[in-house]
Design an enzyme around this catalytic site. Structure first.
Site, PDB file in Angstrom:
ATOM      1  N   ASP A   1      -0.794  -5.011   5.980  1.00  0.00           N
ATOM      2  CA  ASP A   1      -1.780  -5.856   5.317  1.00  0.00           C
ATOM      3  C   ASP A   1      -1.522  -5.921   3.815  1.00  0.00           C
ATOM      4  O   ASP A   1      -0.885  -5.047   3.234  1.00  0.00           O
ATOM      5  CB  ASP A   1      -3.190  -5.326   5.579  1.00  0.00           C
ATOM      6  CG  ASP A   1      -3.396  -3.923   5.021  1.00  0.00           C
ATOM      7  OD1 ASP A   1      -2.482  -3.092   5.177  1.00  0.00           O
ATOM      8  OD2 ASP A   1      -4.462  -3.654   4.434  1.00  0.00           O
ATOM      9  N   GLU A   2      -2.048  -6.948   3.189  1.00  0.00           N
ATOM     10  CA  GLU A   2      -2.098  -7.096   1.714  1.00  0.00           C
ATOM     11  C   GLU A   2      -0.774  -6.772   1.045  1.00  0.00           C
ATOM     12  O   GLU A   2      -0.729  -6.159  -0.019  1.00  0.00           O
ATOM     13  CB  GLU A   2      -3.224  -6.218   1.153  1.00  0.00           C
ATOM     14  CG  GLU A   2      -4.592  -6.655   1.651  1.00  0.00           C
ATOM     15  CD  GLU A   2      -5.727  -5.768   1.181  1.00  0.00           C
ATOM     16  OE1 GLU A   2      -6.821  -6.288   0.900  1.00  0.00           O
ATOM     17  OE2 GLU A   2      -5.530  -4.530   1.111  1.00  0.00           O
ATOM     18  N   ALA A   3       0.325  -7.249   1.660  1.00  0.00           N
ATOM     19  CA  ALA A   3       1.656  -7.031   1.076  1.00  0.00           C
ATOM     20  C   ALA A   3       1.953  -8.170   0.088  1.00  0.00           C
ATOM     21  O   ALA A   3       2.946  -8.895   0.224  1.00  0.00           O
ATOM     22  CB  ALA A   3       2.706  -6.962   2.182  1.00  0.00           C
TER      23      ALA A   3
ATOM     24  N   HIS B   1       0.832  -1.214   0.000  1.00  0.00           N
ATOM     25  CA  HIS B   1       0.000   0.000   0.000  1.00  0.00           C
ATOM     26  C   HIS B   1       0.867   1.265   0.000  1.00  0.00           C
ATOM     27  O   HIS B   1       0.559   2.242   0.689  1.00  0.00           O
ATOM     28  CB  HIS B   1      -0.944   0.003   1.211  1.00  0.00           C
ATOM     29  CG  HIS B   1      -2.062  -0.996   1.119  1.00  0.00           C
ATOM     30  ND1 HIS B   1      -3.218  -0.743   0.412  1.00  0.00           N
ATOM     31  CD2 HIS B   1      -2.177  -2.241   1.625  1.00  0.00           C
ATOM     32  CE1 HIS B   1      -4.021  -1.805   0.511  1.00  0.00           C
ATOM     33  NE2 HIS B   1      -3.399  -2.723   1.234  1.00  0.00           N
TER      34      HIS B   1
END
Length: 532
Positions: free
Chosen positions: A336-338, A273
């Protein structure tokens, strides 16, 4: 499974009386002239109704103990709410008179803790007692809700301004009762954030989590890396102008939040992100090439370059400057969401970054993927999975909790405020399913995550992601009426948790929302009251 619980008998009986005549889910009723004691949100821990009510008049004073500066500040806040609608002068005074509204700080009230209070109402006056100014402030929120909803209006209203007799003694279940606002996907001004803070305070929320960076925008000025805000903050989802907070802007948000007894928790999401940062500085990319700014809504495609030493110079500078601006105890590092970061790089990155947070005097908070690395001692993991999240992922988080990591619960299919209510909701997303008011409320944080000790749960938080949210009116529609229910899950004892009773207390909030200018979603699950 959540264990179904009911209200204490006295409060439950009051709510049944208030519900008289309501037989269908969508039916509406007139607000009572005097609100039954304890018919507020969040539900109080203990309610003992009885005795004569108290009615505010033109001679009512707001009294504080001599020398109690903190109580004076809370008294001035209360007077600022009550004066416009009542038309009464309501002076804040430290004289020794009787009657009126007494705000009392007492260090000896240890049972009330850091945030608890006692409200006593009778014919002779109202006394609010707490050990801290935060407790007094929470008592004021309960007092507001005991008064007619029209007390929130900014012009003189007819009254009467009557508070039912009896005693409320109240302390919170959890110390963390948060709301997150994503100002990265769409930017929100200082005044828009302050308005949201005022709304949060009414329901005893005590943490404002600001999501300050993402692929679509960097929203806080960092002097040592000036292009982050100047360039990385120059757009948003859909290609709008974006924006960012100067350091003075951020300080004003922190100051206003503190005046409402909320602690600001800033988040810099990493290592994923991070497109706004990568676009601003080519050297942060593994290939040394800056990508273009991004205005879409995909996730998982960006990553800081974990093997590069400059990455940690960058992170050190950002954390140092943000920590200097933030008096609160916590700094959120995302995580998150790496999806574009290898597991080995992710672990190495978190092993380098978490000590930097401690170096600058803050405690680590991260999304629950942090448990895939090694959470630092004292770190908090924010769980955002679903009821249907794999048992393996849930167990990873539960194992970390058993090892000492604290949990903040934000299950997306329960408390993500950007989820659509139903198929007809114009705003929001639906990747976690539809989340109506009952679903958002009807779960128990203490028993939610299998294998996680109840003692590991530090509290709850309601995130509002803003891919589709770009105006204050959008915040109102998506946060209300779900946010008060999340606040109740964080504050009220588990024994008070009961949807049939809650929906009636929530129904009473409808006229208050309207008086506050909140254009809320009129859920058909709630028999909304109308103003008397």
């Amino acid at each position: 499974m959540r264990q179904h619980r009911t209200f204490p008998r006295v409060l439950g009986a009051l709510l049944l009386v208030a519900a008289a005549g309501i037989s269908s889910i969508g039916a509406a009723s007139k607000a009572p002239t005097t609100r039954p004691l304890g018919q507020v949100v969040p539900a109080p821990a203990s309610v003992s109704p009885g005795g004569s009510p108290y009615t505010l008049t033109a001679t009512t004073r707001i009294r504080v103990d001599q020398g109690a500066a903190d109580a004076v500040a809370v008294g001035a806040y209360l007077a600022g709410i009550l004066r416009p609608s009542t038309g009464y002068p309501l002076p804040v005074t430290d004289d020794d008179g009787r009657g009126g509204i007494l705000l009392r700080l007492s260090a000896g009230e240890t049972a009330l803790g850091d945030e608890g209070y006692r409200l006593q109402s009778g014919r002779g006056g109202i006394t609010l007692t707490a050990r801290t100014s935060t407790g007094l402030f929470h008592a004021v929120q309960t007092l507001r809700q005991q008064l007619p909803a029209s007390v929130e209006r900014r012009t003189v209203q007819p009254g009467p301004w009557t508070v039912a007799g009896g005693t409320i003694t109240d302390t919170p279940r959890y110390a963390w009762r948060g709301a997150m606002l994503d100002v990265s996907r769409h930017f929100f001004t200082v005044d828009q954030v302050k308005r949201y803070v005022d709304q949060l305070a009414l329901y005893k929320i005590n943490k404002l989590h600001l999501h300050l960076s993402d692929d679509q925008g960097w929203r806080i000025a960092i002097d040592s890396w000036p292009r982050l805000a100047a360039y990385g903050g120059s757009t948003q989802v859909g290609g709008g102008p974006g924006g960012y907070y100067t350091k003075d802007d951020y300080k004003e948000i922190v100051r206003h939040a503190a005046s409402r007894h909320l602690e600001v928790v800033p988040e810099i999401d990493m290592p994923g992100h991070t497109n706004a940062a990568l676009a601003s500085y080519a050297e942060l990319n593994c290939d040394g090439i800056a990508p273009p700014l991004y205005t879409g809504t995909n996730v998982g495609f960006s990553s800081l370059c974990a093997p590069k030493e400059v990455t940690y110079d960058f992170v050190d500078d950002v954390i140092r400057e943000l920590a200097e601006l933030t008096p609160g105890r916590y700094l959120h590092i995302g995580g998150d969401e790496a999806h574009s970061t290898s597991h080995a790089d992710y672990v190495a990155f978190m092993n380098r970054v978490q000590p930097l947070v401690a170096k600058y005097g803050k405690t680590v908070v991260g999304w629950h993927q942090l448990t895939g690395a090694t959470p630092a001692a004292g770190a908090l993991a924010q769980y955002w999975g679903l009821d249907g999240t794999s048992a393996t992922e849930k167990e990873q988080v539960a194992a970390a909790a058993r090892a000492g990591t604290g949990l903040i619960l934000s299950p997306a299919d329960r408390v993500y405020l950007d989820m659509k209510y139903d198929k007809n909701t114009k705003l929001g997303l639906a990747w976690a399913g539809y989340v109506e008011v009952q679903r958002s409320y009807d779960w128990d944080p203490g028993a939610y995550l299998p294998g996680a000790p109840a003692a590991a749960v530090r509290g709850v938080e309601a995130p509002l992601w803003t891919e589709t949210i770009s105006e204050t009116a959008h915040i109102d529609q998506m946060a209300f009426p779900r946010l008060p229910g999340v606040a109740e899950l964080g504050w009220s004892p588990a024994a008070t948790h009961d949807w049939p009773s809650y929906r009636l207390r929530l129904a009473a909030q409808g006229p208050r929302f309207t008086a506050l200018g909140i254009d809320y979603y009129r859920s058909p699950q709630v028999p909304w009251e109308t103003e008397r």
